[in-house]
Motif scaffolding. Structure first.
Motif, PDB file in Angstrom:
ATOM      1  N   GLU B 275       0.635  -0.877  -0.149  1.00 16.10           N
ATOM      2  CA  GLU B 275       0.179  -0.325   0.341  1.00 16.10           C
ATOM      3  C   GLU B 275       0.766   1.303   0.370  1.00 16.10           C
ATOM      4  O   GLU B 275       0.516   2.377   0.415  1.00 16.10           O
ATOM      5  CB  GLU B 275      -0.768  -0.280   0.961  1.00 16.10           C
ATOM      6  CG  GLU B 275      -2.312  -1.037   0.915  1.00 16.10           C
ATOM      7  CD  GLU B 275      -3.379  -0.629   1.987  1.00 16.10           C
ATOM      8  OE1 GLU B 275      -4.332   0.757   1.090  1.00 16.10           O
ATOM      9  OE2 GLU B 275      -3.658  -0.539   2.693  1.00 16.10           O
ATOM     10  N   SER B 276       2.482   1.706  -0.853  1.00 15.67           N
ATOM     11  CA  SER B 276       3.103   2.331  -0.423  1.00 15.67           C
ATOM     12  C   SER B 276       2.206   3.401  -0.914  1.00 15.67           C
ATOM     13  O   SER B 276       2.640   5.385  -0.568  1.00 15.67           O
ATOM     14  CB  SER B 276       4.082   2.540  -1.142  1.00 15.67           C
ATOM     15  OG  SER B 276       5.166   1.332  -0.412  1.00 15.67           O
ATOM     16  N   LEU B 277       1.470   3.490  -2.215  1.00 13.79           N
ATOM     17  CA  LEU B 277       0.791   4.666  -2.946  1.00 13.79           C
ATOM     18  C   LEU B 277      -0.481   5.470  -1.948  1.00 13.79           C
ATOM     19  O   LEU B 277      -0.833   6.163  -1.968  1.00 13.79           O
ATOM     20  CB  LEU B 277       0.975   4.574  -4.218  1.00 13.79           C
ATOM     21  CG  LEU B 277       1.774   4.841  -5.180  1.00 13.79           C
ATOM     22  CD1 LEU B 277       0.992   4.593  -6.304  1.00 13.79           C
ATOM     23  CD2 LEU B 277       2.440   6.528  -4.472  1.00 13.79           C
ATOM     24  N   SER B 278      -1.338   4.248  -1.839  1.00 15.87           N
ATOM     25  CA  SER B 278      -2.448   4.311  -0.688  1.00 15.87           C
ATOM     26  C   SER B 278      -2.867   4.625   0.456  1.00 15.87           C
ATOM     27  O   SER B 278      -3.649   4.660   0.910  1.00 15.87           O
ATOM     28  CB  SER B 278      -3.458   2.961  -1.367  1.00 15.87           C
ATOM     29  OG  SER B 278      -3.111   1.951  -0.922  1.00 15.87           O
ATOM     30  N   PHE B 279      -1.274   3.997   1.027  1.00 20.59           N
ATOM     31  CA  PHE B 279      -1.546   4.122   2.649  1.00 20.59           C
ATOM     32  C   PHE B 279      -1.661   5.653   2.566  1.00 20.59           C
ATOM     33  O   PHE B 279      -0.855   6.496   2.300  1.00 20.59           O
ATOM     34  CB  PHE B 279      -0.371   4.202   3.117  1.00 20.59           C
ATOM     35  CG  PHE B 279       0.052   4.267   4.351  1.00 20.59           C
ATOM     36  CD1 PHE B 279      -0.792   4.006   5.416  1.00 20.59           C
ATOM     37  CD2 PHE B 279       0.680   5.475   5.262  1.00 20.59           C
ATOM     38  CE1 PHE B 279      -0.488   4.037   7.378  1.00 20.59           C
ATOM     39  CE2 PHE B 279       0.981   5.968   6.305  1.00 20.59           C
ATOM     40  CZ  PHE B 279       0.480   5.297   7.011  1.00 20.59           C
ATOM     41  N   LEU B 282      -5.885   6.407   0.376  1.00 23.27           N
ATOM     42  CA  LEU B 282      -7.050   6.861   0.190  1.00 23.27           C
ATOM     43  C   LEU B 282      -7.814   6.134   1.658  1.00 23.27           C
ATOM     44  O   LEU B 282      -7.502   6.251   2.651  1.00 23.27           O
ATOM     45  CB  LEU B 282      -7.105   5.527  -0.705  1.00 23.27           C
ATOM     46  CG  LEU B 282      -6.673   5.267  -2.257  1.00 23.27           C
ATOM     47  CD1 LEU B 282      -6.910   3.763  -2.793  1.00 23.27           C
ATOM     48  CD2 LEU B 282      -7.781   5.940  -2.715  1.00 23.27           C
ATOM     49  N   GLY B 283      -9.207   6.273   1.381  1.00 21.72           N
ATOM     50  CA  GLY B 283     -10.012   5.875   2.916  1.00 21.72           C
ATOM     51  C   GLY B 283     -10.564   7.206   3.615  1.00 21.72           C
ATOM     52  O   GLY B 283      -9.529   7.803   3.475  1.00 21.72           O
ATOM     53  N   GLU B 284     -11.705   6.869   4.229  1.00 18.36           N
ATOM     54  CA  GLU B 284     -11.929   8.035   5.302  1.00 18.36           C
ATOM     55  C   GLU B 284     -11.223   8.659   5.686  1.00 18.36           C
ATOM     56  O   GLU B 284     -10.517   9.802   5.867  1.00 18.36           O
ATOM     57  CB  GLU B 284     -13.340   8.587   5.532  1.00 18.36           C
ATOM     58  CG  GLU B 284     -14.206   9.523   5.762  1.00 18.36           C
ATOM     59  CD  GLU B 284     -15.495   9.203   6.774  1.00 18.36           C
ATOM     60  OE1 GLU B 284     -15.473   9.867   8.042  1.00 18.36           O
ATOM     61  OE2 GLU B 284     -15.661   7.485   6.512  1.00 18.36           O
ATOM     62  N   HIS B 285     -10.320   7.523   6.057  1.00 22.96           N
ATOM     63  CA  HIS B 285      -9.251   8.422   7.291  1.00 22.96           C
ATOM     64  C   HIS B 285      -7.862   8.414   6.738  1.00 22.96           C
ATOM     65  O   HIS B 285      -6.478   8.241   7.570  1.00 22.96           O
ATOM     66  CB  HIS B 285      -9.830   8.082   8.678  1.00 22.96           C
ATOM     67  CG  HIS B 285     -10.459   7.898   9.415  1.00 22.96           C
ATOM     68  ND1 HIS B 285     -11.802   6.924   9.295  1.00 22.96           N
ATOM     69  CD2 HIS B 285     -10.743   8.975   9.711  1.00 22.96           C
ATOM     70  CE1 HIS B 285     -13.105   7.814   9.982  1.00 22.96           C
ATOM     71  NE2 HIS B 285     -12.598   8.516  10.336  1.00 22.96           N
ATOM     72  N   GLY B 286      -7.446   7.742   5.838  1.00 24.61           N
ATOM     73  CA  GLY B 286      -6.796   7.450   5.109  1.00 24.61           C
ATOM     74  C   GLY B 286      -5.923   6.642   5.045  1.00 24.61           C
ATOM     75  O   GLY B 286      -4.560   6.274   5.605  1.00 24.61           O
ATOM     76  N   ARG B 287      -6.577   5.226   6.307  1.00 25.58           N
ATOM     77  CA  ARG B 287      -6.513   3.436   5.994  1.00 25.58           C
ATOM     78  C   ARG B 287      -5.403   3.079   4.871  1.00 25.58           C
ATOM     79  O   ARG B 287      -5.704   2.097   4.819  1.00 25.58           O
ATOM     80  CB  ARG B 287      -7.040   3.098   7.215  1.00 25.58           C
ATOM     81  CG  ARG B 287      -7.364   3.642   8.031  1.00 25.58           C
ATOM     82  CD  ARG B 287      -8.034   2.716   9.465  1.00 25.58           C
ATOM     83  NE  ARG B 287      -8.002   3.503  10.341  1.00 25.58           N
ATOM     84  CZ  ARG B 287      -9.294   4.449  10.912  1.00 25.58           C
ATOM     85  NH1 ARG B 287      -9.878   4.296  10.310  1.00 25.58           N
ATOM     86  NH2 ARG B 287      -8.560   4.513  11.636  1.00 25.58           N
TER      87      ARG B 287
END
Lengths: 552, 473
Positions: B275-279, B282-287
């Motif tokens: 998840e290097s790019l998505s952490f 993405l997600g409401e809290h960036g999870r």
């Protein structure tokens, strides 16, 4: 498998030490100021210096008891596994989720036998958390276990001012902030901590360039390139240098990162006995004469992988002989100076300087900034064409983040200090103090009758404990005496050769070392660790040297 | 009568033996021995032994000429002339002496020069100095590391987290800690280089499926299932893994996680998610991508991400259940055998996490900005946008390749250079062309951060448009 430290076993076989009980071997050297025991040995065209490098064998009864210890541990392990299987003893290990019970097990239970039954009993001696800079004295956080080391609980107390004999802080440059580190603060305030890009894309900072030029100047070579992690410097650059159809000759005790790099390269790997030039020559001869197996084509190139100082043995690479071999058989030489750069040689320039050789005799000079420089990361240095090639083809340069700017600044500061560019001789004093401390410490241990391995100039000092029970007792007792030591056992060492490893630092004062030595003397009697059968020679002249404090 | 005759013959024979001269007997004896020897010796001679003489060996050694250690690199190789950034590579940055707006560094949340992060790092520097001088096992574990691990686990809502001192080494060490020789890994063709290296180190069997193509993955899983039925004994010890990325570095696309989870339970293969790019994106809290899809994080066996993008520090982490993660503490090579993360970098990461937790709105802002530039870049003749509109890093590829990769690269570089002249810092996505398993086509990577204003995004899009038109038409 459990790998609490070191990388020896990853070569796939356990090594058998070359026992050089006779110890002294002679090799050529230059007239440097530090090593005074130069002596002639019949070859008049060489100036030979006596290097005491010993690997004394343990008495037979010690070996018998050691194996018995492991035998009893294993038997109890089986017994307890049996009890756990029947639910009589509570099993504390984390378990698979209910929903995934029918998956293929993530790891074999058998693999963990050693971890569960032997390592777990003495686990408190590793991963001890600290809460201060890893200087000569550090603060260890006290922790206790209510379930025989399965989990730890912090008591909230801190064991203050424990003497640090475990960190690779050779020159004492890892310390808490003082005025001399102002430049790091400045860089941190300007640049921040991250880079968020790779060297090829948008991650080459002016700081990196400054550092690379300085490293090249320090090592007296044409060019250098730096990388963000020492481990990755090996594992991500060896594959850029060799590949299929090439041969790697690797010392059996090489660090895991070298082994991994060699494996990832796709080249054929052959292992030679630790620091054994005969074994290396035989492999070289056969390789050149017979070529690749099956196809019988000649090898494209042969790369010899060695370390400057071996971290588990305290031995120094037999560089002059290896360079002679590499020239004779036209192989290339890659030296990992992780434990020798800054720590060995009259001005800290590593093993090439220690042996008085031109650094360009070695094709690839690799080293890390973690140890002597108190930072992190690694470098590769050598001829310009080599470094240029790596700038283009290194996996690290294309895919991994570049070095954090404040870390780079700490290395720049350390290098300037060692090179005397700060206008003082403090750096040189540190290098000299380290050499003195090292020889004093080793000498005293030898006299007390401990078996210690390695070269008298290596700041890594392994003291043999052998028996698994003593490993734990030793480390725990030493912590009670406020001395932090590192103990290492299987699989980082051969099964029967568990040891304690001290890292001498220039920042250790004579008083600290004496405190440690006194405690060791006591411990040696208590745990019967003085195995050596060698005659002890007193060298009083060493004690007369007064240690001088480093001005902070 | 007959018997008498026979007896007579025998007697005569014995008598003849007595009478025969000695030399005759000796000769016959030798002949018999010869026959025996012939019977027992091999009928043909093996090839002549071909040991080399010492002289021949020396000649061979003399003769052998190795290839040079490194082939020469042309002086004008583009990679030799890196862009040199003076000062911090943050929002406004000085590249090769020219001030530009940064559209190249993965500083998604703009935390790279955040004063709070710097202050936290500075406080740590004052207390701990810089380096740790040891691996985690040997006094390289600082209280800061334990704090960071706890905070990451809490943030991601998992049982445990483990930190590595280098982003690249994280997934590259995690994969071989579990997957061994004989195990099977199903991996997306677009997987990034760190995953490829981890797989290579694991020496497992690798099965590539088409990028984000679940039907293709299922086909491979089915094939394996049939294979397993043939050999159930082997199947019982063969671990199966699916390795995917949350947002793909090489394509800017998102993985279809819900389908993957279904396949996971159907075919009993564990999922490792990079998840290097998505952490932190993405997600409401960036999870990350699990939160984006609303998937229970425990359904993913291992999540790995680096702290070098959104967190703007150095290093990486893995998180998941203790049963999984704890194994790496003794088996993760990059964890055990490397010096631990310098405390000031860990402290910076903790502070960055604090900021993320305190400003959950930041992720929506980022998403909006991604969408804006994504839309603005559509319809450039000659260039196509590759990647999701919610991805902060996406690619601009040539609509039609010129046929030679070199020529494509040159064209794109021309665009990058001209944008740079107009104060928009971009970079091509760089690859080691010979090392990549499935080499992506050349592209310009555009990175969006929360610091870029609407005007700047507009300006970047129009600049790229104009430059591309000038270069490509």
């Amino acid at each position: 498998m459990a790998n609490p430290g070191g990388g020896a076993v990853c070569n796939g076989k356990l090594h058998n030490h070359k026992k050089q009980s006779n110890g002294s071997q002679s090799r050529n050297c230059t007239k440097n100021g530090i090593v005074k025991e130069a002596q002639q040995n019949g070859k008049p065209h060489f100036c030979d210096k006596l290097i005491v490098e010993s690997f004394e064998e343990a008495p037979l009864h010690v070996m018998v008891f050691t194996y018995m210890g492991y035998g009893i541990g294993t038997l109890f392990g089986y017994l307890r596994d049996f009890l756990r299987n029947w639910g009589i003893e509570k099993c504390n290990a984390a378990v698979e989720r209910k929903e995934q019970k029918d998956f293929v097990p993530l790891y074999q239970d058998f693999e963990n036998f050693y971890t569960r039954n032997l390592y777990m009993r003495i686990r408190d001696n590793w991963n001890r958390p600290i809460c201060s800079a890893p200087g000569p004295l550090f603060d260890v956080m006290e922790r206790v276990s209510d379930d025989y080391n399965w989990t730890f609980r912090f008591t909230g107390r801190v064991i203050k001012d424990v003497i640090n004999m475990g960190s690779y802080n050779f020159l004492g440059l890892a310390a808490k902030y003082d005025e001399s580190m102002r430049t790091i603060k400045d860089v941190l305030e300007v640049y921040g901590t991250g880079v968020a890009s790779t060297r090829h894309e948008m991650g080459t900072l002016d700081k990196h360039k400054e550092l690379e030029d300085l490293v090249a100047k320090f090592l007296n070579v044409e060019a250098a390139m730096v990388f963000g992690m020492g481990f990755a410097t090996n594992s991500m650059n060896i594959p850029a240098l060799v590949g299929k159809g090439c041969l790697i000759l690797s010392d059996e005790l090489n660090h895991t990162s070298l082994v991994l790099g060699a494996r990832l390269s796709g080249a054929t790997i052959r292992i030679f006995k630790h620091n054994n030039t005969q074994s290396l020559e035989k492999l070289l001869r056969d390789a050149v004469i017979y070529g690749q197996p099956r196809t019988r084509r000649a090898w494209k190139k042969i790369l010899i992988l060695v370390e400057g100082v071996y971290s588990m043995e305290g031995s120094i690479v037999h560089l002059p002989q290896i360079i002679a071999l590499k020239k004779k058989y036209k192989a290339y030489l890659y030296i990992d100076e992780a434990h020798s750069i800054g720590a060995v040689g009259p001005t800290g320039r590593g093993v090439t300087e220690f042996f008085g050789l031109d650094p360009h005799e070695v094709d690839v000079l690799m080293g890390t900034f973690t140890k002597s420089f108190g930072a992190s990361g690694g470098y590769i240095a050598g001829r310009k064409d080599l470094v240029d090639y790596l700038r283009v083809h290194s996996h690290s340069a294309v895919y991994a983040s570049s070095m954090s700017p404040p870390i780079a600044e700490q290395i720049i500061r350390s290098l300037k200090l060692i090179m005397g560019l700060d206008g003082t001789t403090q750096g040189l004093q540190r290098v000299q103090q380290l050499a003195k401390n090292t020889r004093y410490f080793r000498q005293r241990l030898q006299e007390m009758g401990f078996i210690i391995y390695g070269n008298e100039n290596a700041s890594v000092v392994p003291l043999l404990l052998y028996m698994p029970g003593k490993v734990a007792a030793f480390a725990r007792h030493m912590l009670e005496k406020k001395i932090g030591v590192v103990v290492v056992g299987f699989p980082a060492t051969p099964l029967a050769e568990a040891r304690a490893r001290f890292c001498v630092s220039a920042a250790h004062t004579r008083e600290m070392l004496d405190t440690v030595l006194e405690a060791l003397d006591e411990m040696g009697d208590l745990l019967q660790l003085k195995y050596s059968r060698h005659k002890k020679s007193a060298r009083p002249e060493l004690y007369d040297e007064t240690s001088f404090e480093l001005e902070d | 009568m007959a018997t008498a005759t026979e007896q007579w013959v025998l007697v005569e024979m014995v008598q003849a033996l007595y009478e025969a001269p000695a030399y005759h007997l000796i000769l016959e004896g030798i002949l018999i021995l010869w026959i025996i020897r012939l019977l027992f010796s091999k009928t043909y001679k093996l090839q002549e032994r071909s040991d080399l003489t010492v002289k021949e060996k020396e000649e061979l050694i003399e003769e052998w000429q190795p290839e040079p250690l490194v082939p020469p690199v042309p002086k004008d190789h583009p990679a030799l002339n890196y862009n040199i950034v003076s000062g911090p590579p943050s929002h406004k940055t000085v590249v090769n002496g020219k001030e530009c707006i940064n559209f190249a560094s993965f500083n998604f949340l703009g935390l790279l020069d955040n004063p709070r992060v710097k202050a936290a790092a500075l406080a740590s520097l004052k207390k701990y100095g810089v380096g740790t001088c040891g691996p985690r096992g040997f006094y390289g574990t600082f209280d800061v590391h334990l704090d960071l691990e706890e905070r990451l686990a809490k943030f991601m809502k998992t049982e445990e987290a483990i930190i590595y001192s280098y982003g690249f080494a994280t997934i590259a060490s995690a994969i071989p800690a579990y997957s061994k020789r004989g195990d099977i890994v199903f991996v997306d063709r677009a997987a990034c280089f760190a995953i490829q290296k981890g797989l290579q180190a694991s020496r497992s069997d690798i099965k590539l499926f088409k990028h984000n193509d679940m039907a293709d993955l299922e086909r491979l899983l089915k094939e394996q299932e049939i294979e397993d039925q043939k050999n159930p004994r082997k199947a019982r010890v063969t671990r199966r893994f699916i390795v995917v990325e949350g947002l793909y570095m090489n394509t800017g696309t998102i993985c279809p996680l819900p389908e993957l989870v279904k396949l996971k339970y159907k075919y009993k293969a564990r999922i490792f998610l990079e998840e290097s790019l998505s952490f932190g994106v993405l997600g409401e809290h960036g999870r990350g991508v699990t939160e984006h899809y609303g998937i229970n994080i425990d359904d993913i066996d291992l999540i790995s991400a680096n702290m070098e993008n959104a967190l703007a520090s150095i290093g990486g982490f893995c998180c998941g259940r203790s049963f999984v993660i704890d194994h790496q503490r003794l088996s993760g090579q990059g964890y055990c055998f490397s010096a631990s993360l310098p405390p000031l970098l860990a402290a910076a990461a903790i502070e960055a996490l604090n900021i993320m937790e305190e400003n959950p709105g930041i992720f929506a802002v980022l998403k909006e900005k991604c969408g804006q530039i994504h839309k603005a870049l559509q319809g450039i003749s000659g260039l196509k946008v590759v990647g999701e509109s919610l991805s902060p890093a996406f690619h601009l590829q040539l609509e039609e390749s010129t046929g030679s990769r070199e020529q494509d690269v040159r064209l794109l570089q021309e665009i990058v250079d001209q944008c740079m002249n107009r104060s928009i810092a971009l970079t091509q996505a760089r690859y080691l062309e010979k090392e990549e398993k499935c080499l992506p086509p050349p592209s310009i990577r555009v990175v969006v951060t929360v610091e870029q204003t609407e005007e700047e995004l507009e300006r970047a899009a129009s600049t790229i448009k104009e430059v591309a038109q000038a270069v490509l038409l």
